[in-house]
Design an enzyme around this catalytic site. Structure first.
Site, PDB file in Angstrom:
ATOM      1  N   ASP A  64     -13.699  45.821  47.791  1.00 29.43           N
ATOM      2  CA  ASP A  64     -13.456  44.733  46.848  1.00 29.43           C
ATOM      3  C   ASP A  64     -12.343  43.853  47.399  1.00 29.43           C
ATOM      4  O   ASP A  64     -11.451  44.336  48.096  1.00 29.43           O
ATOM      5  CB  ASP A  64     -13.037  45.283  45.480  1.00 29.43           C
ATOM      6  N   ASP A 112     -20.917  42.258  43.460  1.00 28.69           N
ATOM      7  CA  ASP A 112     -20.633  42.340  42.024  1.00 28.69           C
ATOM      8  C   ASP A 112     -20.884  40.997  41.349  1.00 28.69           C
ATOM      9  O   ASP A 112     -21.430  40.935  40.237  1.00 28.69           O
ATOM     10  CB  ASP A 112     -19.176  42.752  41.777  1.00 28.69           C
TER      11      ASP A 112
END
Length: 155
Positions: free
Chosen positions: A117, A135
């Site tokens: 991330d 995402d």
């Protein structure tokens, strides 16, 4: 079907390229302020699900669960694609975004055992959990699918 697969490949490609760039240019937990008071690029890893759910579970159990869940989701997306796409191209785009995001994160889980991330949004000291391109594609795909269904296709 060509549009469906093109979008999937584009999402996976952009997702994996962006993660490779972060890994190559940032140390783990390194952060660079991009928009002061709003957005940083921050190299993080997440071995759980959204918001770190299941992160504390045993690694083998977690990996089997996430890989199986992604596999089941991709089969469901394929079935939905065949059912919904004839009704609207919006469904094709939405389902392809979701599938591309799922595949992008699945590649990370198989390759490293965690998801990379790096998109870190915040206001003051309040941070939204960091996320990635995969995402984002899943979120936009789900919103498009639900939005189109509610606004234009009430079947």
């Amino acid at each position: 079907m060509l549009v469906f697969f093109f979008i999937i490949l584009a999402v996976v490609g952009i997702d994996q390229a962006s993660k490779a760039w972060i890994i190559a240019h940032f140390a783990l937990h390194e952060s660079v302020e991009v928009i002061p008071g709003l957005f940083n690029l921050t190299h993080l890893t997440n071995n759980g699900a959204a918001f770190g759910i299941l992160a504390g579970q045993p690694a083998l159990w977690r990996q089997v669960f996430f890989i199986a869940a992604a596999g089941i989701a991709l089969v469901c997306i394929w079935i939905a694609q065949r059912s919904f796409s004839p009704r609207s191209r919006a469904y094709t785009v939405a389902l392809a975004l979701i599938a591309g995001g799922a595949i992008g994160n699945l590649i990370d889980r198989i390759r490293w055992g965690f998801v990379v991330d790096f998109l870190d949004f915040y206001l003051g000291q309040s941070h939204w959990p960091a996320f990635n391109v995969a995402d984002s594609a899943i979120t936009v795909g789900v919103a498009l699918f639900i939005g189109y269904n509610l606004l234009f296709d009430r079947q």
